[in-house]
Design an enzyme around this catalytic site. Structure first.
Site, PDB file in Angstrom:
ATOM      1  N   ASN A 194       0.868  -1.182   0.000  1.00  0.00           N
ATOM      2  CA  ASN A 194       0.000   0.000   0.000  1.00  0.00           C
ATOM      3  C   ASN A 194       0.906   1.232   0.000  1.00  0.00           C
ATOM      4  O   ASN A 194       1.505   1.551   1.021  1.00  0.00           O
ATOM      5  CB  ASN A 194      -0.896  -0.041   1.255  1.00  0.00           C
ATOM      6  CG  ASN A 194      -1.735   1.209   1.404  1.00  0.00           C
ATOM      7  OD1 ASN A 194      -1.797   2.048   0.502  1.00  0.00           O
ATOM      8  ND2 ASN A 194      -2.382   1.351   2.551  1.00  0.00           N
ATOM      9  N   GLU A 240      -7.101   4.102   7.889  1.00  0.00           N
ATOM     10  CA  GLU A 240      -6.964   5.548   7.642  1.00  0.00           C
ATOM     11  C   GLU A 240      -8.226   6.109   6.999  1.00  0.00           C
ATOM     12  O   GLU A 240      -8.622   7.243   7.268  1.00  0.00           O
ATOM     13  CB  GLU A 240      -5.718   5.810   6.768  1.00  0.00           C
ATOM     14  CG  GLU A 240      -4.447   5.641   7.587  1.00  0.00           C
ATOM     15  CD  GLU A 240      -3.219   5.232   6.804  1.00  0.00           C
ATOM     16  OE1 GLU A 240      -3.219   5.342   5.568  1.00  0.00           O
ATOM     17  OE2 GLU A 240      -2.249   4.789   7.450  1.00  0.00           O
ATOM     18  N   GLU A 247      -5.365  -5.608  10.475  1.00  0.00           N
ATOM     19  CA  GLU A 247      -4.382  -4.550  10.683  1.00  0.00           C
ATOM     20  C   GLU A 247      -4.686  -3.816  11.988  1.00  0.00           C
ATOM     21  O   GLU A 247      -5.533  -2.909  12.010  1.00  0.00           O
ATOM     22  CB  GLU A 247      -4.447  -3.542   9.538  1.00  0.00           C
ATOM     23  CG  GLU A 247      -4.128  -4.125   8.186  1.00  0.00           C
ATOM     24  CD  GLU A 247      -3.549  -3.069   7.260  1.00  0.00           C
ATOM     25  OE1 GLU A 247      -2.422  -3.254   6.813  1.00  0.00           O
ATOM     26  OE2 GLU A 247      -4.206  -2.050   7.019  1.00  0.00           O
ATOM     27  N   GLY A 270       2.210   1.939  10.722  1.00  0.00           N
ATOM     28  CA  GLY A 270       3.127   3.067  10.581  1.00  0.00           C
ATOM     29  C   GLY A 270       3.802   3.474  11.880  1.00  0.00           C
ATOM     30  O   GLY A 270       4.400   4.550  11.971  1.00  0.00           O
ATOM     31  N   SER A 287       3.349  -2.485  10.198  1.00  0.00           N
ATOM     32  CA  SER A 287       4.809  -2.388  10.317  1.00  0.00           C
ATOM     33  C   SER A 287       5.540  -3.675   9.933  1.00  0.00           C
ATOM     34  O   SER A 287       6.580  -4.008  10.509  1.00  0.00           O
ATOM     35  CB  SER A 287       5.195  -1.941  11.733  1.00  0.00           C
ATOM     36  OG  SER A 287       4.639  -0.676  12.023  1.00  0.00           O
TER      37      SER A 287
END
Ligand code: PEP
Length: 246
Positions: A9, A96, A166, A172, A207
């Protein structure tokens, strides 16, 4: 036997020049390999990346898809448009998009349906926040997020897609769920999908990089990864792919 999938992504990163360079560095991915690689560039770069990936075994995906088929939806991109550009996958419900663009479970379910209607394979993201994990609500949150899509799209349809677990706190941040934490959620997802879920690829995301991928992929219900930051570095991303293929 589920073929592992490693999907990158790229989020809102890159330039025309950098996405071409990154694509060129990935096209050598070995087609004999026992894992599938895909990249999800920003939508404005989909055609240029499609051109670079032509003839390679690296698949193309979108980061989002409209729940609508066509019409007056300024700024949106439909599943048919993505399919026409050569996309095989579309990410739906990334955390997000849930957090920053207020996407709801219901809307995400409609996006899931829209992607399949266009012949795309949706990669449905689910995941809990840190507060939810600390409140011991992880499995309930995942069951609810997945449950709405199952209710709206149907169990068989969801099982034909890809699910990505996730944990929001791992995206991140450099923090990853332990392999055991991830496996626990993946097993619960597969259980919720019932018999049809035996063939569903359930990816882990948060991550993931070459240094931690092997122990994650060693878990029985983890079928690859959705990779953010590390997918922007060709050699790192390819190494994650090689580890998944082992
Ligand atoms: C993601 O955004 O889907 C993701 C997993 O990002 P990162 O690998 O950077 O945590």
């Amino acid at each position: 036997m589920r073929l592992p999938l490693i999907a990158g992504n790229w989020k809102m990163h890159g330039s025309l020049q950098s996405v071409v360079e990154l694509s060129k560095a990935l096209v050598g991915w070995n087609p004999e390999s026992k894992a599938e690689m895909a990249v999800c560039p920003p939508s404005v770069f989909l055609s240029v990346v499609a051109k670079e990936l032509q003839g390679s075994s690296v698949a193309l995906g979108a980061q989002n898809v409209s729940e609508h088929q066509q019409g007056a939806y300024t700024g949106e991109v439909s599943g048919d448009m993505l399919a026409e550009l050569g996309c095989r996958y579309a990410i739906v419900g990334h955390s997000e998009r849930r957090a920053l663009f207020a996407e709801t479970d219901r809307q995400i379910a409609e996006k899931f349906i829209a992607a399949q209607r266009a012949g795309l394979t949706p990669i449905l993201c689910v995941g809990e926040t840190l507060e939810q994990r600390e409140a011991d609500a992880t499995l309930d949150v995942i069951a609810e997020q997945l449950g709405v899509v199952i209710d709206v799209a149907g169990l068989e349809a969801v099982a034909k897609g890809v699910v990505a677990y996730e944990p929001v706190w791992a995206i991140g941040t450099g923090k990853t769920a332990t392999p055991e934490q991830a496996q626990q959620v993946h097993a619960a997802i597969r259980l919720q999908l019932g018999e049809a879920g035996a063939k569903t690829r359930v990816l882990y995301g948060g991550s993931v990089k070459a240094a931690n991928a092997a122990e994650i992929f060693a878990q029985p219900d983890i079928d690859g990864a959705l990779v953010g930051g590390a997918s922007l570095v060709a050699e790192e991303f390819l190494e994650v792919g090689r580890l998944a293929a082992q």
